[in-house]
Design an enzyme around this catalytic site. Structure first.
Site, PDB file in Angstrom:
ATOM      1  N   ARG A  55       0.627  -1.241  -0.392  1.00 52.01           N
ATOM      2  CA  ARG A  55      -0.680  -0.157  -0.484  1.00 52.01           C
ATOM      3  C   ARG A  55       1.462   1.204  -0.117  1.00 52.01           C
ATOM      4  O   ARG A  55       0.504   2.644  -0.700  1.00 52.01           O
ATOM      5  CB  ARG A  55      -1.061   0.304   1.069  1.00 52.01           C
ATOM      6  CG  ARG A  55      -2.100   1.356   1.017  1.00 52.01           C
ATOM      7  CD  ARG A  55      -3.558   1.108   1.928  1.00 52.01           C
ATOM      8  NE  ARG A  55      -2.816   0.508   3.559  1.00 52.01           N
ATOM      9  CZ  ARG A  55      -2.533   1.427   4.693  1.00 52.01           C
ATOM     10  NH1 ARG A  55      -2.488   2.322   4.719  1.00 52.01           N
ATOM     11  NH2 ARG A  55      -1.983   0.373   5.239  1.00 52.01           N
ATOM     12  N   TYR A 108     -15.748  15.595 -17.117  1.00 51.07           N
ATOM     13  CA  TYR A 108     -16.179  14.062 -17.305  1.00 51.07           C
ATOM     14  C   TYR A 108     -17.167  13.698 -15.822  1.00 51.07           C
ATOM     15  O   TYR A 108     -17.280  13.745 -15.124  1.00 51.07           O
ATOM     16  CB  TYR A 108     -14.863  12.966 -17.075  1.00 51.07           C
ATOM     17  CG  TYR A 108     -14.932  11.329 -16.080  1.00 51.07           C
ATOM     18  CD1 TYR A 108     -16.047  10.648 -17.065  1.00 51.07           C
ATOM     19  CD2 TYR A 108     -15.246  10.854 -15.326  1.00 51.07           C
ATOM     20  CE1 TYR A 108     -16.460   9.101 -17.140  1.00 51.07           C
ATOM     21  CE2 TYR A 108     -15.481   9.591 -14.822  1.00 51.07           C
ATOM     22  CZ  TYR A 108     -16.127   8.688 -15.837  1.00 51.07           C
ATOM     23  OH  TYR A 108     -16.231   7.412 -15.657  1.00 51.07           O
ATOM     24  N   ASP A 180      -6.624  17.571 -16.467  1.00 45.75           N
ATOM     25  CA  ASP A 180      -6.862  16.071 -16.644  1.00 45.75           C
ATOM     26  C   ASP A 180      -6.103  15.953 -18.319  1.00 45.75           C
ATOM     27  O   ASP A 180      -6.874  16.567 -18.912  1.00 45.75           O
ATOM     28  CB  ASP A 180      -8.471  15.419 -16.217  1.00 45.75           C
ATOM     29  CG  ASP A 180      -8.568  14.173 -16.809  1.00 45.75           C
ATOM     30  OD1 ASP A 180      -8.034  13.830 -16.868  1.00 45.75           O
ATOM     31  OD2 ASP A 180      -9.566  13.407 -16.296  1.00 45.75           O
ATOM     32  N   LYS A 205      -7.238   4.559 -19.767  1.00 42.12           N
ATOM     33  CA  LYS A 205      -7.377   4.534 -21.417  1.00 42.12           C
ATOM     34  C   LYS A 205      -6.384   4.640 -22.087  1.00 42.12           C
ATOM     35  O   LYS A 205      -5.678   3.094 -21.602  1.00 42.12           O
ATOM     36  CB  LYS A 205      -7.483   5.876 -21.853  1.00 42.12           C
ATOM     37  CG  LYS A 205      -9.253   6.262 -20.396  1.00 42.12           C
ATOM     38  CD  LYS A 205     -10.378   4.960 -20.387  1.00 42.12           C
ATOM     39  CE  LYS A 205     -11.710   5.599 -19.814  1.00 42.12           C
ATOM     40  NZ  LYS A 205     -11.297   6.293 -17.967  1.00 42.12           N
TER      41      LYS A 205
END
Length: 394
Positions: A55, A108, A180, A205
């Site tokens: 983590r 988005y 972004d 993406k």
């Protein structure tokens, strides 16, 4: 602990080798052993590099981060479990109760939802403005405004932000400019070269490119902000999977080739769609009829990216007929795959908005976003011609 033969269950070291692997090894281990407490102290205090608990970081994430750091031209980036995890790390990791943040009004859908519902619940005030209109953004600035979040090219309407004007505005008022860069990618646009303070990606993406990875990335110009983002990522468990990072690295090896092929085909498909009866409008930044064409050329050069949006006449009925007839194309809420995909914002990414709000954004029932893949351009033209004709006939 020993097994029945008296040997330790966990080996103390890997087999030695005079050679090294050509492919990055997958490192799924959740924990890493240190030699002594002093050695562990040295790691946590930054005197030596090492891993402790996945983590807090693992080799596969660091490999992907290093690749993206080089692509964006800024060291210290953090890989997250998704693109929205990266967005959340910025908004929740850097802002506090009483702060105000401005977002581009065509972010988005989930970013918009975060701005509209979750941040206000935590006492962080929000407002939206057109990122292509610096005066509109200026009008939303308050004494407690701390950050502006925009997309270089908006999802899914492909509007182009006035990054140069926004960077100057943020510098004037002491605001952080977060961009972004998912649609444009570092191949099409590098926000730090144009004044951005923070860059965000959904690696899921086009960067990874095969629809089998869920990852995000964020990096800041200021090393102190990178450390805050890293700590928030660790504390809130936004950690990426080693396997997803391993897959993403493999996808990124072919990224530039895929990007160039897909954007070349996208430009040809945009022109083809514009000539088809029944298509009300086509949106592609490199077309001269795009309202932000001059700005797109100034920011992107000749790289218009692989996204094309268009609107059919006939509303939802035409949209249903179109997807049924689009033989071989996946109707799925994603982008950046090696295969061309279709997305219908009204029923997916922006379904949470009211019909009136979608109308204001131009997202009518006949509106589609196309993520162009690696198919032959002539093949795509034929498929889209047949599907549009079927939609109009239906």
């Amino acid at each position: 602990m020993r097994n029945s033969k008296g040997s330790l269950i966990r080996p103390t070291s890997l087999p030695e080798s005079a050679s090294r692997p050509v492919v990055t090894p997958l490192s799924p281990s959740v924990v890493y052993a240190s030699e002594t407490p002093d050695a562990l102290d040295a790691q946590y205090e930054g005197r030596v590099h090492g891993y402790t608990y996945s983590r807090e970081g693992h080799p596969n994430a660091d490999v992907v981060a290093a690749r993206l750091d080089a692509m964006e031209g800024m060291p210290g980036g953090v890989v997250t479990a998704s693109g929205m995890a990266a967005v959340s790390a910025v908004l929740l990791g850097l802002l506090k109760t009483g702060d105000h943040v401005i977002g581009g009004k065509q972010l988005y859908g989930r970013s918009l939802r975060l701005m509209a519902e979750d941040l206000p619940r935590l006492g962080i005030r929000t407002s939206l403005a057109d990122p292509g209109n610096v005066d509109a953004v200026r009008a939303e600035i308050r004494p407690d405004t701390r950050l502006l979040l925009v997309e270089a090219v908006s999802n899914p309407t492909l509007n182009v932000a006035d990054i140069h004007g926004l960077a100057a505005l943020c510098k004037e008022h002491g605001l952080l400019l977060a961009v972004d860069n998912t649609f444009t990618t570092p191949r099409g646009f590098r926000p730090f070269d144009h004044g951005a303070d923070i860059v965000i990606h959904s690696i899921t993406k086009l960067l990874a490119g095969h629809s089998d990875v869920m990852l995000g990335y964020v990096v800041a110009r200021d090393p102190a902000l990178n450390e805050r983002l890293r700590v928030f990522n660790v504390t809130t468990g936004l950690t990426p999977s080693p396997f997803d990072c391993w897959l993403a690295e493999r996808g990124m090896l072919s990224f530039e080739l895929r990007f160039d092929r897909a954007q070349q085909t996208a430009a040809a498909l945009a022109d083809h769609l514009a000539a088809l009866p029944g298509v009300a409008r086509v949106i592609y930044p490199m077309r001269t009829d795009h309202p932000d064409h001059d700005r797109a050329v100034a920011l992107l050069g000749a790289r218009g990216c692989n996204m094309v949006s268009f609107e059919l006449n006939g509303g939802r009925a035409a949209a249903n007929a179109f997807t049924r007839a689009a033989d071989g194309l996946s109707f799925a809420p994603t982008l950046g795959d090696v295969g061309t995909t279709l997305s219908h914002p009204a029923s997916s990414s922006h379904r949470a908005l009211t019909p009136e709000n979608r109308e204001a954004l131009g997202l009518r029932e006949g509106f589609f976003r196309v993520s162009v893949g690696l198919e032959d351009a002539d093949t795509l033209k034929r498929v889209f011609s047949d599907a549009v004709a079927a939609a109009m006939a239906g």
